[in-house]
Design a protein around this motif. Structure first.
Motif, PDB file in Angstrom:
ATOM      1  N   UNK A 161     -35.539  11.116 -42.172  1.00  0.00           N
ATOM      2  CA  UNK A 161     -34.446  10.177 -41.896  1.00  0.00           C
ATOM      3  C   UNK A 161     -33.287  10.880 -41.195  1.00  0.00           C
ATOM      4  N   UNK A 162     -32.994  12.103 -41.614  1.00  0.00           N
ATOM      5  CA  UNK A 162     -31.920  12.872 -40.974  1.00  0.00           C
ATOM      6  C   UNK A 162     -32.265  13.174 -39.518  1.00  0.00           C
ATOM      7  N   UNK A 194     -30.275  11.803 -35.981  1.00  0.00           N
ATOM      8  CA  UNK A 194     -29.809  12.674 -34.897  1.00  0.00           C
ATOM      9  C   UNK A 194     -30.443  12.273 -33.563  1.00  0.00           C
ATOM     10  N   UNK A 195     -31.718  11.921 -33.610  1.00  0.00           N
ATOM     11  CA  UNK A 195     -32.394  11.519 -32.381  1.00  0.00           C
ATOM     12  C   UNK A 195     -31.735  10.290 -31.767  1.00  0.00           C
ATOM     13  N   UNK A 252     -27.162   9.489 -29.123  1.00  0.00           N
ATOM     14  CA  UNK A 252     -27.349   9.876 -27.719  1.00  0.00           C
ATOM     15  C   UNK A 252     -26.039  10.260 -27.026  1.00  0.00           C
ATOM     16  N   UNK A 253     -24.983  10.494 -27.825  1.00  0.00           N
ATOM     17  CA  UNK A 253     -23.755  10.990 -27.200  1.00  0.00           C
ATOM     18  C   UNK A 253     -24.011  12.330 -26.529  1.00  0.00           C
ATOM     19  N   UNK A 254     -24.869  13.128 -27.152  1.00  0.00           N
ATOM     20  CA  UNK A 254     -25.383  14.365 -26.561  1.00  0.00           C
ATOM     21  C   UNK A 254     -26.779  14.534 -27.160  1.00  0.00           C
ATOM     22  N   UNK A 255     -27.818  14.343 -26.376  1.00  0.00           N
ATOM     23  CA  UNK A 255     -29.173  14.287 -26.927  1.00  0.00           C
ATOM     24  C   UNK A 255     -29.543  15.600 -27.605  1.00  0.00           C
ATOM     25  N   UNK A 293     -36.418  19.840 -40.243  1.00  0.00           N
ATOM     26  CA  UNK A 293     -35.297  20.771 -40.091  1.00  0.00           C
ATOM     27  C   UNK A 293     -34.291  20.685 -41.222  1.00  0.00           C
ATOM     28  N   UNK A 294     -34.014  19.486 -41.703  1.00  0.00           N
ATOM     29  CA  UNK A 294     -33.028  19.346 -42.779  1.00  0.00           C
ATOM     30  C   UNK A 294     -33.503  19.996 -44.070  1.00  0.00           C
TER      31      UNK A 294
END
Length: 329
Positions: free
Chosen positions: A250-251, A255-256, A259-262, A17-18
């Protein structure tokens, strides 16, 4: 200096995606990304060489490479990896164990698909079921008449027949005309809902974890290929692509892990991420040769033994020479 304009075909994965949203740039390249299904990408790449850079079936690449016929040279970017214990479906009313597959009929969309190479390998290595022990019935999963992308010359002990022209292997599995089904996709239609159709392994995740602990193998499905003529003209390009795909992955992993907001639409993400790291280490989805050497060696060995590659291709010959080492700081 003007950037090199390239067409790049790849799947719509978080690890890419990045790249396609522009957060990661490919040094010296002005890319036109196409996010396509594996079936469309591979057909167009191998049949018509439609793309400058393309995600490729590892098996199809190795078939062509071993014959000296591949228009692409690969770099060790493994965009698709999967344990293929979930690729084997059976009629649960007649198949109770892997050994029961001997003498049975298994439907496949194509013999040379990477997922099927790995599934046959695990059946042989762990359960003693060899490719010559079953009859392979080739046909489409959703549509009748799917062709084999690449012409093959299989060993004489391998028995492969075509499904009837007006049906699919999903329909045959539902009706009980075949005993099993092996493919990277699940069976479709009524077979998907048939209570007598299910995975060969009741708990494929547990079996796959045990397989990894014993072998160190995390099966590679796809590599990234660069048109050979382009790599020859632009020798810096393989390294630039490898660097960019690494940064994009790596980006995605960063993000994965937030887990503050999956970031994926799936419960229990934290638990799955923790389990993957505990089982396979921090770099559980590695690119590059060093972290995947056991997997690469197993695949090239089985691919040749199954009659798909014309010769046993050594790992040091699989990829562009510049992609075996990267700089360190």
């Amino acid at each position: 200096m003007a950037k090199l304009k390239l067409s790049i075909a790849m799947g719509d994965y978080d690890r890419n995606r990045a790249l396609y949203d522009g957060a990661v740039q490919i040094d010296g390249v002005d890319p036109a990304f196409m996010l396509l299904s594996p079936e469309e990408m591979f057909f167009r790449a191998f049949r018509f060489q439609d793309f400058d850079v393309s995600e490729l079936s590892f098996s199809s690449y190795l078939v062509k490479h071993s014959r000296g016929e591949c228009p692409y040279v690969a770099i060790p970017v493994f965009l698709s990896r999967a344990f293929r214990h979930t690729s084997i479906y059976v009629r649960k009313d007649r198949i109770k164990s892997p050994e029961d597959l001997r003498g049975k009929r298994i439907g496949i969309p194509e013999y040379q698909l990477t997922a099927n190479v790995w599934a046959r390998a695990l059946l042989q290595d762990d359960y003693g079921v060899k490719p010559g022990d079953v009859t392979w019935v080739r046909g489409g999963i959703d549509q009748p008449g799917r062709p084999e992308k690449i012409k093959l010359q299989l060993p004489p002990d391998v028995n492969m027949v075509d499904a009837p022209a007006d049906t699919t292997i999903s329909e045959m599995l539902h009706r009980g005309e075949i005993d099993g089904f092996m493919a990277p996709r699940a069976p479709s239609g009524e077979a998907r809902l048939n209570p007598n159709v299910g995975w060969l392994f009741d708990d494929p995740t547990a079996v796959a974890k045990d397989y990894y602990r014993r072998t160190g193998i995390f099966p590679i499905m796809h590599v990234v290929g660069i048109r050979k003529t382009l790599a020859e003209q632009q020798p810096w390009l393989p390294g630039a692509l490898l660097k960019a795909f690494e940064l994009s992955k790596a980006a995605a992993l960063a993000k994965l892990a937030d887990t503050s907001a999956t970031k994926v639409t799936l419960p229990f993400v934290e638990e799955q991420l923790k389990a993957a790291r505990e089982t396979m280490g921090e770099d559980y989805w590695s690119y590059g040769v060093p972290g995947s050497l056991a997997t690469l060696e197993a695949f090239t060995r089985h691919h040749h033994a199954q009659g798909l590659s014309a010769r046993h291709v050594p790992v040091e010959e699989l990829f562009h020479p510049s992609s075996y080492e990267t700089y360190k700081i």
